[in-house]
Design an enzyme around this catalytic site. Structure first.
Site, PDB file in Angstrom:
ATOM      1  N   GLY A 115       2.390  -6.485   9.571  1.00  0.00           N
ATOM      2  CA  GLY A 115       1.834  -5.636   8.485  1.00  0.00           C
ATOM      3  C   GLY A 115       1.782  -4.439   8.957  1.00  0.00           C
ATOM      4  N   ASP A 136      -3.577  -8.478   2.750  1.00  0.00           N
ATOM      5  CA  ASP A 136      -4.535  -9.758   2.657  1.00  0.00           C
ATOM      6  C   ASP A 136      -4.309 -10.402   1.156  1.00  0.00           C
ATOM      7  OD1 ASP A 136      -4.959  -9.015   5.081  1.00  0.00           O
ATOM      8  OD2 ASP A 136      -6.920  -8.066   4.861  1.00  0.00           O
ATOM      9  N   SER A 156       1.572  -8.729   5.144  1.00  0.00           N
ATOM     10  CA  SER A 156       1.621  -9.051   6.521  1.00  0.00           C
ATOM     11  C   SER A 156       1.822 -10.783   6.548  1.00  0.00           C
ATOM     12  CB  SER A 156       0.171  -9.058   7.332  1.00  0.00           C
ATOM     13  OG  SER A 156       0.068  -9.696   8.342  1.00  0.00           O
ATOM     14  N   HIS A 212      -2.599 -14.943   7.266  1.00  0.00           N
ATOM     15  CA  HIS A 212      -2.124 -14.531   5.997  1.00  0.00           C
ATOM     16  C   HIS A 212      -1.625 -15.608   5.140  1.00  0.00           C
ATOM     17  CE1 HIS A 212      -3.070 -10.325   7.272  1.00  0.00           C
ATOM     18  NE2 HIS A 212      -2.941 -10.946   8.084  1.00  0.00           N
ATOM     19  N   ASN A 234      12.370   0.735  15.521  1.00  0.00           N
ATOM     20  CA  ASN A 234      13.047  -0.482  15.421  1.00  0.00           C
ATOM     21  C   ASN A 234      12.109  -1.445  15.219  1.00  0.00           C
ATOM     22  OD1 ASN A 234      14.349  -2.878  15.235  1.00  0.00           O
ATOM     23  ND2 ASN A 234      15.584  -2.820  17.164  1.00  0.00           N
TER      24      ASN A 234
HETATM   25  C1  LIG Z   1      -5.740  -5.280   5.355  1.00  0.00           C
HETATM   26  C2  LIG Z   1      -4.682  -5.376   6.475  1.00  0.00           C
HETATM   27  N1  LIG Z   1      -3.562  -4.517   6.802  1.00  0.00           N
HETATM   28  C3  LIG Z   1      -2.861  -4.797   7.782  1.00  0.00           C
HETATM   29  C4  LIG Z   1      -2.865  -5.703   8.612  1.00  0.00           C
HETATM   30  C5  LIG Z   1      -2.077  -6.031   9.847  1.00  0.00           C
HETATM   31  O1  LIG Z   1      -1.195  -6.877   9.978  1.00  0.00           O
HETATM   32  P1  LIG Z   1      -0.419  -7.199  11.137  1.00  0.00           P
HETATM   33  O2  LIG Z   1      -1.700  -8.193  11.764  1.00  0.00           O
HETATM   34  O3  LIG Z   1       0.668  -8.422  10.565  1.00  0.00           O
HETATM   35  O4  LIG Z   1      -0.237  -5.986  11.872  1.00  0.00           O
HETATM   36  C6  LIG Z   1      -3.966  -6.387   8.561  1.00  0.00           C
HETATM   37  C7  LIG Z   1      -4.165  -7.632   9.547  1.00  0.00           C
HETATM   38  O5  LIG Z   1      -4.855  -8.742   9.277  1.00  0.00           O
HETATM   39  C8  LIG Z   1      -4.864  -6.217   7.581  1.00  0.00           C
HETATM   40  O6  LIG Z   1      -5.842  -7.225   7.343  1.00  0.00           O
END
Ligand SMILES: Cc1ncc(COP(=O)(O)O)c(C=O)c1O
Length: 480
Positions: free
Chosen positions: A99, A208, A229, A234, A303
């Site tokens: 994410g 989320d 994400s 998630h 990448n």
């Molecule tokens: C609102 C939000 N954005 C972005 C992310 C980042 O996702 P990732 O952990 O897959 O990098 C999170 C992670 O939980 C999140 O809660």
């Protein structure tokens, strides 16, 4: 001598055994069905705040993809992208490896010179929200732009949209990036009106909130771009993973893919050459005419691709997603009902536009708008009159093996990286108002799980553990 088994026979046998193994090894991870026996020992069985929910389908899909040994993003990835885009109703979904990568790629795509005057440039201001996850904000700084923090409402956990106009500076403000916090859609009407009025880009961090709706339409479909994400807590998972959704503007797809794929100009998928039919017919930059398009770079890219194995697992999760989202909503309502007797000391999250919760459902403000969160978690705010502090609550839950989390980074401007930058000027930022709501979230809230693996007995134990802390008569917490 028996005939050696054919490739197809071997594959079928391997996958049959994999399913058999997965049923034994991972029995406890399947989505519980009503009537399944519930083995739960209060205080002994852990109650995670989140976790993978999967069965033999995902394990088989992962192994099948490994047997094919394509490895890098390929046929499973293309299928996942198509299926996710179709489910959301967006033009394209582009897989990335997290994410955070999705936010970085989405934001970076908007800096492309190919966007002409609309491109984001260093020094441009981008409005975001103070309390949340750090990598919603980091791409603003990483691209040389200036984050402008507005406050969160401590009950919806979303942006205080009335501050948008205070944050806006003509000629400087160019975009908005914000999350639907813990699955709760932000005030989409106010944010999209604001962006339209001032011709601003909008990136929805939908990491989320897969399956949440605003006025009946899925979140992640209102901005120019949105992000997902697929990390295990998630709504669906492929281990590590994420996606950028291109909502309407087809032109953004190639920019997103370029930043994900090394910054290249070429858009051939992995394993294919010459999609453009003029692989050796381009002249770009100061390169000689006919230089291989596969190695021409229009952006400073990355990448950030996941593997095909991840995508294969994700496709199975996508099929289960409606049941996952239903379980999250059910668990939220179970917890809300069970914890209602503690409302004197505890506040709970409300969907945007809701004014109160009752056993019969939510009551709503006069705007006519409705939101229906696909809850990431169940937020509990220890209000100022509570004899028990947030820390006491977190410790008690922890001792009872009940997983709980604070709202990610709390008020992000108080995190070391932002606090230091404010002192040293390492990078610029702007803060609107006193961020009292973000501070309240940081100081007074935590959340417990709603994830689909959570069952009735675990919800009852969460509520009983909290009630015990307030010495609530145990019969005040009625199992439903
Ligand atoms: C609102 C939000 N954005 C972005 C992310 C980042 O996702 P990732 O952990 O897959 O990098 C999170 C992670 O939980 C999140 O809660």
């Amino acid at each position: 001598m028996p005939e050696p088994a054919s490739e197809a026979e071997l594959r079928a046998e391997i996958l049959r055994l994999v399913r058999e193994y997965a049923r034994l090894r991972h029995a406890g991870f399947a989505l519980p069905a009503a009537g399944d026996p519930e083995e739960f020992t209060p205080g002994v069985s852990p109650v995670p705040y989140a976790g993978r929910v999967f069965d033999a389908d995902e394990v088989e899909a992962g192994v099948a993809s490994l047997l094919d040994f394509w490895l890098t993003l390929g046929p499973e990835g293309e299928a996942f992208e198509r299926e996710l885009a179709a489910m959301l109703g967006v033009r394209n979904s582009i897989l990335v490896n997290s994410g955070s990568s999705a936010n970085l790629v989405a934001f970076s795509a908007l800096t492309s010179p190919k966007l002409g005057n609309r491109r984001l440039k260093p020094g441009d201001e981008v409005i975001t929200v103070a309390a949340g996850f750090p990598t919603t904000v980091a791409p603003i700084v990483q691209n040389g732009c200036v984050p402008v923090f507005i406050d969160n409402d401590p009950i919806t956990l979303n942006a205080r949209v009335e501050q948008l106009d205070d944050a806006y500076v003509p000629g400087k403000t160019r975009a908005v990036i914000m999350a639907h916090t813990l699955g709760n859609p932000f005030d989409v009407t106010a944010v999209t009106d604001f962006c339209r009025r001032h011709d601003l880009w909008l990136i929805e961090d939908n990491c989320d909130a897969l399956g949440s709706t605003y006025d009946g339409t899925l979140t992640g479909t209102f901005g120019d771009l949105s992000t997902q994400s697929f990390y295990p807590p998630h709504h669906i998972t492929m281990g590590e993973g994420g996606a950028v959704n291109v909502v309407r503007n087809a032109g953004l797809k190639l920019l997103v893919e370029s930043f994900r794929d090394w910054g290249r100009d070429c858009w051939c998928p992995s394993g294919k050459d010459n999609t453009c039919n003029k692989r050796f017919g381009w002249q770009l930059g100061e390169l000689p005419e006919g230089y291989d398009h596969k190695y021409i770079y229009t952006h400073l890219g990355y990448n950030l691709k996941p593997t095909d194995v991840q995508a294969a697992i994700g496709r199975k999760q996508l099929q289960k997603f409606p049941a996952f989202a239903a379980a999250r909503r059910r668990n939220w309502h179970t917890l809300r009902t069970l914890l209602d007797p503690l409302s004197e000391w505890l506040d709970f999250q409300l969907p945007t536009h809701a004014t109160a919760w009752t056993q019969a459902g939510f009551t709503w403000d006069s705007s006519g708008h409705r939101s229906d969160p696909s809850w990431f978690g169940f937020m509990i705010r220890v209000n100022p009159g509570s004899p028990v502090s947030r820390k006491d609550l977190a410790v008690a839950l922890d001792e009872a093996k009940i997983g709980n989390r604070m709202l990610f980074g709390g008020n992000l401007v108080r995190q070391p990286v932002f606090a230091q930058a404010r002192k040293t000027g390492a990078f610029p930022m702007r803060i609107v108002g006193d961020l009292a709501g973000a501070d309240a979230i940081m100081n007074e809230t935590l959340f417990v799980g709603t994830y689909p693996g959570l069952r009735e007995a675990a919800c009852e134990f969460i509520a009983a553990t909290i009630a015990n802390l307030y010495r609530c008569p145990s019969d005040a917490i009625q199992p439903r």
